[in-house]
Design a protein around this motif. Sequence first.
Motif, PDB file in Angstrom:
ATOM      1  N   THR A 179       0.837  -1.185   0.000  1.00 47.49           N
ATOM      2  CA  THR A 179       0.000   0.000   0.000  1.00 47.49           C
ATOM      3  C   THR A 179       0.882   1.248   0.000  1.00 47.49           C
ATOM      4  O   THR A 179       2.078   1.192   0.271  1.00 47.49           O
ATOM      5  CB  THR A 179      -0.926   0.009   1.227  1.00 47.49           C
ATOM      6  N   ALA A 180       0.245   2.385  -0.295  1.00 52.56           N
ATOM      7  CA  ALA A 180       0.978   3.651  -0.335  1.00 52.56           C
ATOM      8  C   ALA A 180       0.050   4.774   0.123  1.00 52.56           C
ATOM      9  O   ALA A 180      -1.083   4.530   0.543  1.00 52.56           O
ATOM     10  CB  ALA A 180       1.519   3.905  -1.737  1.00 52.56           C
ATOM     11  N   ARG A 181       0.512   5.985   0.012  1.00 56.91           N
ATOM     12  CA  ARG A 181      -0.176   7.095   0.680  1.00 56.91           C
ATOM     13  C   ARG A 181      -1.563   7.399   0.120  1.00 56.91           C
ATOM     14  O   ARG A 181      -2.427   7.889   0.849  1.00 56.91           O
ATOM     15  CB  ARG A 181       0.711   8.343   0.645  1.00 56.91           C
ATOM     16  N   HIS A 182      -1.801   7.131  -1.150  1.00 56.79           N
ATOM     17  CA  HIS A 182      -3.144   7.356  -1.691  1.00 56.79           C
ATOM     18  C   HIS A 182      -4.153   6.368  -1.122  1.00 56.79           C
ATOM     19  O   HIS A 182      -5.361   6.587  -1.245  1.00 56.79           O
ATOM     20  CB  HIS A 182      -3.127   7.254  -3.214  1.00 56.79           C
ATOM     21  N   MET A 236     -10.516   5.002   4.263  1.00 58.31           N
ATOM     22  CA  MET A 236      -9.876   3.838   4.892  1.00 58.31           C
ATOM     23  C   MET A 236      -8.713   4.297   5.774  1.00 58.31           C
ATOM     24  O   MET A 236      -7.758   4.906   5.276  1.00 58.31           O
ATOM     25  CB  MET A 236      -9.355   2.894   3.817  1.00 58.31           C
ATOM     26  N   PRO A 237      -8.745   4.001   7.087  1.00 60.19           N
ATOM     27  CA  PRO A 237      -7.589   4.335   7.927  1.00 60.19           C
ATOM     28  C   PRO A 237      -6.420   3.406   7.615  1.00 60.19           C
ATOM     29  O   PRO A 237      -6.614   2.238   7.256  1.00 60.19           O
ATOM     30  CB  PRO A 237      -8.117   4.117   9.353  1.00 60.19           C
ATOM     31  N   ARG A 238      -5.212   3.897   7.773  1.00 59.97           N
ATOM     32  CA  ARG A 238      -4.035   3.113   7.431  1.00 59.97           C
ATOM     33  C   ARG A 238      -3.946   1.821   8.247  1.00 59.97           C
ATOM     34  O   ARG A 238      -3.524   0.771   7.734  1.00 59.97           O
ATOM     35  CB  ARG A 238      -2.766   3.943   7.637  1.00 59.97           C
ATOM     36  N   HIS A 273       7.530  -7.017   8.536  1.00 59.72           N
ATOM     37  CA  HIS A 273       7.866  -5.883   9.393  1.00 59.72           C
ATOM     38  C   HIS A 273       6.544  -5.154   9.599  1.00 59.72           C
ATOM     39  O   HIS A 273       6.170  -4.275   8.824  1.00 59.72           O
ATOM     40  CB  HIS A 273       8.908  -4.980   8.725  1.00 59.72           C
ATOM     41  N   ARG A 274       5.817  -5.590  10.631  1.00 61.58           N
ATOM     42  CA  ARG A 274       4.421  -5.178  10.796  1.00 61.58           C
ATOM     43  C   ARG A 274       4.258  -3.668  10.927  1.00 61.58           C
ATOM     44  O   ARG A 274       3.275  -3.096  10.455  1.00 61.58           O
ATOM     45  CB  ARG A 274       3.820  -5.880  12.022  1.00 61.58           C
ATOM     46  N   GLU A 275       5.227  -3.019  11.592  1.00 58.53           N
ATOM     47  CA  GLU A 275       5.097  -1.575  11.817  1.00 58.53           C
ATOM     48  C   GLU A 275       4.998  -0.797  10.518  1.00 58.53           C
ATOM     49  O   GLU A 275       4.364   0.263  10.455  1.00 58.53           O
ATOM     50  CB  GLU A 275       6.280  -1.049  12.635  1.00 58.53           C
ATOM     51  N   THR A 276       5.642  -1.284   9.458  1.00 62.44           N
ATOM     52  CA  THR A 276       5.657  -0.541   8.196  1.00 62.44           C
ATOM     53  C   THR A 276       4.851  -1.213   7.086  1.00 62.44           C
ATOM     54  O   THR A 276       4.869  -0.739   5.953  1.00 62.44           O
ATOM     55  CB  THR A 276       7.107  -0.361   7.700  1.00 62.44           C
ATOM     56  N   CYS A 297       4.455   9.228   7.071  1.00 60.50           N
ATOM     57  CA  CYS A 297       3.191   9.642   6.443  1.00 60.50           C
ATOM     58  C   CYS A 297       3.145  11.155   6.252  1.00 60.50           C
ATOM     59  O   CYS A 297       2.069  11.745   6.085  1.00 60.50           O
ATOM     60  CB  CYS A 297       1.977   9.165   7.228  1.00 60.50           C
ATOM     61  N   GLY A 298       4.319  11.772   6.286  1.00 62.89           N
ATOM     62  CA  GLY A 298       4.430  13.207   6.082  1.00 62.89           C
ATOM     63  C   GLY A 298       5.598  13.503   5.165  1.00 62.89           C
ATOM     64  O   GLY A 298       5.699  12.936   4.075  1.00 62.89           O
ATOM     65  N   SER A 299       6.515  14.353   5.600  1.00 65.07           N
ATOM     66  CA  SER A 299       7.623  14.763   4.740  1.00 65.07           C
ATOM     67  C   SER A 299       8.648  13.657   4.538  1.00 65.07           C
ATOM     68  O   SER A 299       9.344  13.627   3.521  1.00 65.07           O
ATOM     69  CB  SER A 299       8.308  16.003   5.313  1.00 65.07           C
ATOM     70  N   PHE A 300       8.755  12.742   5.514  1.00 70.54           N
ATOM     71  CA  PHE A 300       9.713  11.642   5.389  1.00 70.54           C
ATOM     72  C   PHE A 300       9.053  10.462   4.681  1.00 70.54           C
ATOM     73  O   PHE A 300       8.118   9.851   5.181  1.00 70.54           O
ATOM     74  CB  PHE A 300      10.211  11.209   6.771  1.00 70.54           C
ATOM     75  N   LYS A 301       9.542  10.160   3.490  1.00 71.54           N
ATOM     76  CA  LYS A 301       9.023   9.029   2.712  1.00 71.54           C
ATOM     77  C   LYS A 301      10.207   8.123   2.396  1.00 71.54           C
ATOM     78  O   LYS A 301      10.856   8.272   1.359  1.00 71.54           O
ATOM     79  CB  LYS A 301       8.319   9.507   1.456  1.00 71.54           C
ATOM     80  N   GLY A 302      10.492   7.243   3.320  1.00 70.54           N
ATOM     81  CA  GLY A 302      11.676   6.431   3.148  1.00 70.54           C
ATOM     82  C   GLY A 302      11.681   5.257   4.089  1.00 70.54           C
ATOM     83  O   GLY A 302      10.635   4.756   4.493  1.00 70.54           O
ATOM     84  N   LEU A 303      12.875   4.823   4.440  1.00 76.48           N
ATOM     85  CA  LEU A 303      13.050   3.610   5.219  1.00 76.48           C
ATOM     86  C   LEU A 303      13.638   3.939   6.584  1.00 76.48           C
ATOM     87  O   LEU A 303      14.679   4.594   6.685  1.00 76.48           O
ATOM     88  CB  LEU A 303      13.974   2.644   4.458  1.00 76.48           C
ATOM     89  N   TRP A 304      12.956   3.472   7.639  1.00 75.34           N
ATOM     90  CA  TRP A 304      13.450   3.653   8.993  1.00 75.34           C
ATOM     91  C   TRP A 304      14.654   2.748   9.237  1.00 75.34           C
ATOM     92  O   TRP A 304      14.823   1.731   8.554  1.00 75.34           O
ATOM     93  CB  TRP A 304      12.349   3.328  10.000  1.00 75.34           C
TER      94      TRP A 304
END
Length: 456
Positions: free
Chosen positions: A95-98, A118-120, A139-142, A164-171
Amino acid sequence: MPLNIFVVTDTHYFENSLGASGEAYEKRSRTDQKCIAETGAILDAAFEKMAQDKETEIIIIPGDLVYRGETASHEGFIKKLRRLQEQGKRIYIVTARHDYSGNPCGFVGDKMIPVDGMPREKLRETYYDFGFSQAISEHRETLSYVAQLSDKIRLLAINCDGDCGSFKGLWEDQMEWIKEQIRKAHEDGCYIFAMMHYPLLPGSPVLRLIEDAKITDWEKRADELADCGLDLIFTGHMHMQSLTERVSSAGNKITDICTGSIVGCPCAYRKVTFNENGTAKIASFTVEDFDWDKGGKTAEEYFIWRFDRMITDAIDGMAYDFAAFTRFFGGPEKNKKLKIPVTVAGRILQKLTVGGVGRMMCFKVDKSIRGRLLKDVCVELVRNVFVGDEPYVEGTPMYEAVTKLLSRLRPIVSRLEKKLGAKNEMFADIPAFVASVIGDDRQMDYNAEIEINYGR
């Protein structure tokens, strides 16, 4: 045995029963590459073609499944996926932000009507049967997971929503999990490739300048992934066809294959064949027809018309509606100092031809392009970046005309190279930069055969 998969991305399905007509819809659609009301018909046509391909069981979809996170759109899209499952297809999504983005709405008359979204936190449950239920690690958190596609091939499905804001990447903890999954795959004698929504690598040099065109810290993450043994990733988001390679300082290559939105010009999808000889063959297809009133146009003409209208409106806004033009760049107040030069440039673009530029700058233009409006050329050059396999390479009339123009403007170009090149090395050679944007000598954005680590 070779393994075949389909890659489909940015389906952006919209449930038309929510409202997809009227003034509000038309206003929105003119600023959008995507054909929203048409999504159901386009997806039905594309999915039917895939269903007919009996040698390809697997379909991967890297995100932006629906338009704006509407619950009804998710429900309608899942019905389409289940029909594919019933026809023997195995489907894996991220899934993604849309898929949970704010302001889900329908379009009725001159109004945008809020609808249930739909909530994330419900996405994993909603799409459980399309990847998550087959996961051998998560990796359930992401909302990321790994799935075994065949005895020797695994899929690493990476969600890069970030904060889900300015950071779109990998923790960092997500990255450690990714590295561990790559290591385990190799230990088990399996080839592993990835899918992720945002591009890992910018698909065109000009896109390095656009923050939203790749993940956060893309260079760092690309090198990390390459150095731990990942050499192939399929992405979306940019609605463009591109094949981009990067080699880390340690000499490891990773290839990002970005696929255009299935519901926006060029409406493409891919078939990938993993061969035991250590190659992956990539073939691209476009939606050839779909059940919709296209006003007498072919599907290809319709998709181009929709895309060109969006860019033409922006150029026309330069000349006649500065507020409309600047909505892409923060609004008229933020850009008020640019109003006069932008308006002048916009009005010049309305009438000036390529031949006219040649006459003004004292160089000869091939007669095949002499009469083309500069406005139309600009629209085409933008479209070519998204469609891929940019055609204006050395030897073509357009390439020669652009090269001659830059040569005539050399004193100005040199000053710009000094000023801009100090901030960004891409601009240290502006003619080379422009050439890389308008032409692609490789012609690999659609069809290619690349070496991978599989079978070695």
